[in-house]
Design a protein around this motif. Structure first.
Motif, PDB file in Angstrom:
ATOM      1  N   ALA A  28       2.276  19.756 -10.957  1.00  0.00           N
ATOM      2  CA  ALA A  28       1.854  18.652 -10.096  1.00  0.00           C
ATOM      3  C   ALA A  28       2.647  18.662  -8.797  1.00  0.00           C
ATOM      4  O   ALA A  28       2.111  18.426  -7.709  1.00  0.00           O
ATOM      5  CB  ALA A  28       2.042  17.322 -10.823  1.00  0.00           C
ATOM      6  N   ALA A  78       0.829  -1.211   0.000  1.00  0.00           N
ATOM      7  CA  ALA A  78       0.000   0.000   0.000  1.00  0.00           C
ATOM      8  C   ALA A  78       0.863   1.261   0.000  1.00  0.00           C
ATOM      9  O   ALA A  78       0.487   2.278  -0.575  1.00  0.00           O
ATOM     10  CB  ALA A  78      -0.930   0.002   1.213  1.00  0.00           C
ATOM     11  N   ILE A  79       2.019   1.176   0.648  1.00  0.00           N
ATOM     12  CA  ILE A  79       2.851   2.375   0.783  1.00  0.00           C
ATOM     13  C   ILE A  79       3.734   2.589  -0.449  1.00  0.00           C
ATOM     14  O   ILE A  79       4.078   3.723  -0.779  1.00  0.00           O
ATOM     15  CB  ILE A  79       3.723   2.270   2.058  1.00  0.00           C
ATOM     16  CG1 ILE A  79       2.842   2.149   3.292  1.00  0.00           C
ATOM     17  CG2 ILE A  79       4.631   3.463   2.213  1.00  0.00           C
ATOM     18  CD1 ILE A  79       1.984   3.353   3.562  1.00  0.00           C
ATOM     19  N   TRP A 111       4.718  18.432 -14.794  1.00  0.00           N
ATOM     20  CA  TRP A 111       5.363  17.872 -13.603  1.00  0.00           C
ATOM     21  C   TRP A 111       5.581  18.943 -12.542  1.00  0.00           C
ATOM     22  O   TRP A 111       5.342  18.722 -11.355  1.00  0.00           O
ATOM     23  CB  TRP A 111       6.709  17.237 -13.957  1.00  0.00           C
ATOM     24  CG  TRP A 111       6.589  15.865 -14.542  1.00  0.00           C
ATOM     25  CD1 TRP A 111       6.768  15.521 -15.854  1.00  0.00           C
ATOM     26  CD2 TRP A 111       6.261  14.651 -13.843  1.00  0.00           C
ATOM     27  NE1 TRP A 111       6.559  14.169 -16.011  1.00  0.00           N
ATOM     28  CE2 TRP A 111       6.254  13.610 -14.802  1.00  0.00           C
ATOM     29  CE3 TRP A 111       5.964  14.350 -12.520  1.00  0.00           C
ATOM     30  CZ2 TRP A 111       5.978  12.291 -14.481  1.00  0.00           C
ATOM     31  CZ3 TRP A 111       5.682  13.042 -12.184  1.00  0.00           C
ATOM     32  CH2 TRP A 111       5.680  12.022 -13.151  1.00  0.00           C
ATOM     33  N   PRO A 156       3.246   2.572  -3.799  1.00  0.00           N
ATOM     34  CA  PRO A 156       2.853   3.559  -4.808  1.00  0.00           C
ATOM     35  C   PRO A 156       3.063   4.992  -4.324  1.00  0.00           C
ATOM     36  O   PRO A 156       3.521   5.842  -5.089  1.00  0.00           O
ATOM     37  CB  PRO A 156       1.359   3.293  -5.026  1.00  0.00           C
ATOM     38  CG  PRO A 156       1.107   1.959  -4.473  1.00  0.00           C
ATOM     39  CD  PRO A 156       2.147   1.666  -3.454  1.00  0.00           C
ATOM     40  N   LEU A 157       2.752   5.236  -3.052  1.00  0.00           N
ATOM     41  CA  LEU A 157       2.919   6.581  -2.503  1.00  0.00           C
ATOM     42  C   LEU A 157       4.367   7.029  -2.626  1.00  0.00           C
ATOM     43  O   LEU A 157       4.661   8.124  -3.109  1.00  0.00           O
ATOM     44  CB  LEU A 157       2.477   6.606  -1.035  1.00  0.00           C
ATOM     45  CG  LEU A 157       2.620   7.962  -0.357  1.00  0.00           C
ATOM     46  CD1 LEU A 157       1.533   8.906  -0.841  1.00  0.00           C
ATOM     47  CD2 LEU A 157       2.563   7.840   1.151  1.00  0.00           C
ATOM     48  N   LEU A 169       6.719   5.805  -4.592  1.00  0.00           N
ATOM     49  CA  LEU A 169       7.118   5.951  -5.991  1.00  0.00           C
ATOM     50  C   LEU A 169       6.626   7.275  -6.572  1.00  0.00           C
ATOM     51  O   LEU A 169       7.372   7.989  -7.240  1.00  0.00           O
ATOM     52  CB  LEU A 169       6.547   4.795  -6.817  1.00  0.00           C
ATOM     53  CG  LEU A 169       7.265   3.455  -6.671  1.00  0.00           C
ATOM     54  CD1 LEU A 169       6.579   2.397  -7.516  1.00  0.00           C
ATOM     55  CD2 LEU A 169       8.735   3.604  -7.070  1.00  0.00           C
ATOM     56  N   ILE A 170       5.346   7.601  -6.289  1.00  0.00           N
ATOM     57  CA  ILE A 170       4.776   8.833  -6.846  1.00  0.00           C
ATOM     58  C   ILE A 170       5.510  10.050  -6.291  1.00  0.00           C
ATOM     59  O   ILE A 170       5.920  10.947  -7.039  1.00  0.00           O
ATOM     60  CB  ILE A 170       3.263   8.920  -6.544  1.00  0.00           C
ATOM     61  CG1 ILE A 170       2.522   7.875  -7.360  1.00  0.00           C
ATOM     62  CG2 ILE A 170       2.733  10.311  -6.837  1.00  0.00           C
ATOM     63  CD1 ILE A 170       1.063   7.721  -7.014  1.00  0.00           C
ATOM     64  N   LEU A 171       5.706  10.070  -4.965  1.00  0.00           N
ATOM     65  CA  LEU A 171       6.372  11.232  -4.360  1.00  0.00           C
ATOM     66  C   LEU A 171       7.792  11.367  -4.891  1.00  0.00           C
ATOM     67  O   LEU A 171       8.268  12.462  -5.176  1.00  0.00           O
ATOM     68  CB  LEU A 171       6.380  11.107  -2.835  1.00  0.00           C
ATOM     69  CG  LEU A 171       5.009  11.207  -2.169  1.00  0.00           C
ATOM     70  CD1 LEU A 171       5.131  11.133  -0.659  1.00  0.00           C
ATOM     71  CD2 LEU A 171       4.301  12.494  -2.583  1.00  0.00           C
ATOM     72  N   VAL A 180       1.039  18.853  -5.056  1.00  0.00           N
ATOM     73  CA  VAL A 180       1.259  17.834  -4.031  1.00  0.00           C
ATOM     74  C   VAL A 180       1.963  18.441  -2.816  1.00  0.00           C
ATOM     75  O   VAL A 180       1.677  18.070  -1.678  1.00  0.00           O
ATOM     76  CB  VAL A 180       2.048  16.644  -4.603  1.00  0.00           C
ATOM     77  CG1 VAL A 180       2.482  15.705  -3.503  1.00  0.00           C
ATOM     78  CG2 VAL A 180       1.191  15.909  -5.616  1.00  0.00           C
ATOM     79  N   TYR A 212       9.034  10.320  -7.865  1.00  0.00           N
ATOM     80  CA  TYR A 212       9.036  10.827  -9.230  1.00  0.00           C
ATOM     81  C   TYR A 212       8.713  12.302  -9.274  1.00  0.00           C
ATOM     82  O   TYR A 212       9.313  13.066 -10.018  1.00  0.00           O
ATOM     83  CB  TYR A 212       8.018  10.051 -10.076  1.00  0.00           C
ATOM     84  CG  TYR A 212       8.665   8.942 -10.831  1.00  0.00           C
ATOM     85  CD1 TYR A 212       8.765   7.678 -10.288  1.00  0.00           C
ATOM     86  CD2 TYR A 212       9.210   9.169 -12.094  1.00  0.00           C
ATOM     87  CE1 TYR A 212       9.384   6.662 -10.959  1.00  0.00           C
ATOM     88  CE2 TYR A 212       9.826   8.147 -12.782  1.00  0.00           C
ATOM     89  CZ  TYR A 212       9.912   6.892 -12.220  1.00  0.00           C
ATOM     90  OH  TYR A 212      10.534   5.896 -12.895  1.00  0.00           O
ATOM     91  N   LEU A 213       7.736  12.718  -8.442  1.00  0.00           N
ATOM     92  CA  LEU A 213       7.367  14.129  -8.417  1.00  0.00           C
ATOM     93  C   LEU A 213       8.546  14.976  -7.983  1.00  0.00           C
ATOM     94  O   LEU A 213       8.810  16.037  -8.534  1.00  0.00           O
ATOM     95  CB  LEU A 213       6.201  14.348  -7.455  1.00  0.00           C
ATOM     96  CG  LEU A 213       4.818  14.137  -8.031  1.00  0.00           C
ATOM     97  CD1 LEU A 213       3.793  14.256  -6.936  1.00  0.00           C
ATOM     98  CD2 LEU A 213       4.546  15.169  -9.115  1.00  0.00           C
TER      99      LEU A 213
END
Lengths: 268, 299
Positions: free
Chosen positions: A245, A12-13, A242, A15-16, A18-20, A249, A22-23
């Motif tokens: 975004a 569950a953690i 990007w 994806p969070l 990975l997204i943070l 975030v 990449y951002l």
């Protein structure tokens, strides 16, 4: 079994993170001072920014806040201070259902109600759409904030001769202000990131918000900019997506942390 | 000089205060009613605007898969199929994971501090804007999936995967609340009878919390059905009915997102009809979820 549950926790953690990550990488490398003040560039032209989208988002979120905070706080006051009866339960039910209405439906609704009536996309329509999005969040957090104020405080106020209006406005509400502000901040963060409700209420534009036309023109926003520039094949615009975004975030992160800190302290 | 007793004499309240009190009370009542009013207004407004399409296409609209603005023929079978399938796939992934998360975060596996941080991180998943998920999906998830599956570009699979991430926090947060609310006595009784931790969880705690968990799953379903931006960016927006999850598809919300700004005439009304269908479905799911969750709170 504990192992499986633990694995799910990690899954569950991931994806969070990975997204943070990449951002952070893409966002930091795309951000420069000019993105905050310049206008969106045409395809394949370097430089430019999204100053108009930042301003547009600020304008529309401000409109939404001005509409939703008074209504939301008053509604919460009704729920927590005036009524314990069946009506309050219905209103609570309606609030929860409203918070589950998809934002695209709110966008379609405002398109029908405002955009078609005034025959123009506008910051006002966008702000109105966002206000409906913010309303249930504000009602719920405010009601919870008011319920945390002990009954004795109200009794003390009534005991020295205050009526309902004075008790609520000068005693209960001030004590609940920090928690209410937290709710408003969360609602603002949610509204700032919402795209679907703005796509055909405020639309988008390459230009600055037009004050002379009283904002009754298509208005840019950060969220719609991310969408528009994410689906084009041009590298320079993708980089701006990007960057935008990243800013959105960052806003969400900051408000979440602040709200955590603010609600951990209680006045009573 | 007036005496003290005269200064503090209790008289009737000044009329200004009385008026303020009444006005304030009515303002609160009207604001509260406004919330219900908004809800009704939303449904009515969309219904009225959809009326031309409803009278023209009737219920056949739901079972036709043509979407042809040139010949003014509209049907939303493909988007309905895509909406339901993407939501179901998302639920299949996120329900087990969400329950696992809820169990880990409600049992005493971890020190409270770490637990609080993890709860915060999972909540953060819900706070990230949908459009950011879409952006990440386009540039990270789709290229990654193309390497390991037959996926060639946007399609059902990446859209459903992102959806599952987005609805996970809803499931885990509400399931966790339900699990925490289970009476400690029940748990102790289980352990007292010689059950292991997992026997207790599976046969006592989860069944007791089941109505809360189901409510959470339904709220998540409502969110998945209406989710727009991330899905629109990842699903490919093809109006052809494809059964493969590696092919592009469409959902009602992405149909709206793609076509609304450029539509005119009957197409707007057809889109309003589609929006009305989506609104009715999500409202029904949400109301049912609310009822289930409220029932739970009464127990």
């Amino acid at each position: 079994m504990s192992g499986i549950a633990g694995t799910f926790m990690v899954m569950a953690i991931i994806p969070l993170i990975l997204i943070l990550l990449y951002l952070l990488i893409q966002g930091i490398s795309s951000i420069s001072p000019s993105v905050f003040v310049e206008l969106p560039p045409p395809p394949m032209v370097d430089g430019g920014g999204f100053g108009n989208a930042i301003l547009g988002t600020v304008i529309m979120v401000s409109i939404a806040t001005l509409i939703s905070v008074p209504i939301g706080v008053l509604a919460a006051i009704f729920l927590s201070e005036y009524s314990g009866g069946q009506l309050a339960n219905w209103i609570r039910f309606a609030t929860n259902v409203l918070s589950g209405v998809p934002s695209i439906i709110i966008g379609v609704f405002v398109y029908g109600a405002i955009v078609l009536s005034f025959k123009t996309y506008s910051a006002w329509a966008g702000g109105f759409a966002l206000s409906i999005l913010m309303l249930p969040i504000i009602v719920r957090t405010t009601e919870e904030a008011l319920k945390l104020i002990p009954q004795e405080v109200r009794q003390a106020s009534v005991g020295i001769g205050a009526n309902d209006f004075q008790t609520i406005l000068f005693v209960v509400l001030p004590a609940a202000i920090p928690a209410i502000l937290t709710g408003v901040t969360l609602a603002i963060a949610r509204a700032a990131g919402d795209t679907a409700s703005l796509m055909f209420t405020a639309l988008f534009t390459q230009f600055w918000p037009n004050w002379e036309n009283k904002l009754a023109e298509p208005t840019a926003s950060l969220a719609v900019l991310v969408f528009n520039f994410a689906i084009v094949p041009f590298k320079n615009q993708q980089q701006l997506a990007w960057a935008a975004a990243f800013i959105l975030v960052l806003l969400v992160l900051l408000t979440s942390v602040i709200s955590r800190l603010a609600t951990s302290k209680r006045q009573f | 000089m007036t005496s003290i007793s005269e200064q503090t004499r209790i008289g009737s309240r000044p009329p200004v205060e009385k008026t303020a009190d009444t006005v304030f009370r009515w303002a609160a009542i009207i604001s509260a009613l406004a919330i219900a009013g908004f809800l009704i207004w939303i449904v009515l407004q969309i219904f009225i605007q959809a009326l031309p399409a409803i009278t023209q296409f009737g219920l056949g609209f739901l079972f036709k898969s043509t979407w042809n603005p040139v010949r003014n023929e509209y049907g939303i079978l493909t988007p309905i199929y895509g909406t339901i399938v993407s939501s179901i796939i998302a639920l299949l992934i996120s329900v087990p994971i969400g329950l696992g998360v809820a169990i880990v975060l409600s049992e005493d596996y971890l020190p409270t501090k770490i637990q609080t941080i993890l709860v915060f991180l999972v909540e953060l998943l819900a706070a990230i804007p949908s459009v950011v998920y879409g952006l990440w999906g386009i540039f990270v998830l789709i290229p990654f999936l193309r390497g390991i599956t037959p996926l060639r570009g946007p399609g059902m699979l990446p859209a459903a995967l992102i959806l599952s991430v987005m609805i996970l926090p809803t499931i885990s947060a509400i399931a966790r609340d339900a699990l925490i609310n289970v009476d400690v006595g029940l748990r102790q009784a289980g352990v007292g009878l010689g059950a292991t931790r997992w026997e207790t969880i599976l046969w006592i705690v989860l069944p007791t919390a089941s109505s809360g968990i189901i409510g959470g799953i339904m709220l998540a379903l409502g969110r998945a059905l209406g989710e727009t931006m991330a899905v629109t960016m990842l699903i490919g927006n093809s109006n052809q009915l494809n059964l493969s999850i590696f092919q592009p598809s469409n959902t009602i919300s992405s149909l709206l997102a793609n076509q609304f700004a450029e539509a005119s005439g009957l197409q707007v009304s057809a889109l309003m009809y589609a929006a009305f269908v989506l609104a009715v479905i999500t409202l029904a799911v949400n109301m049912l979820a609310q009822v289930v969750v409220t029932q739970l709170q009464k127990i």
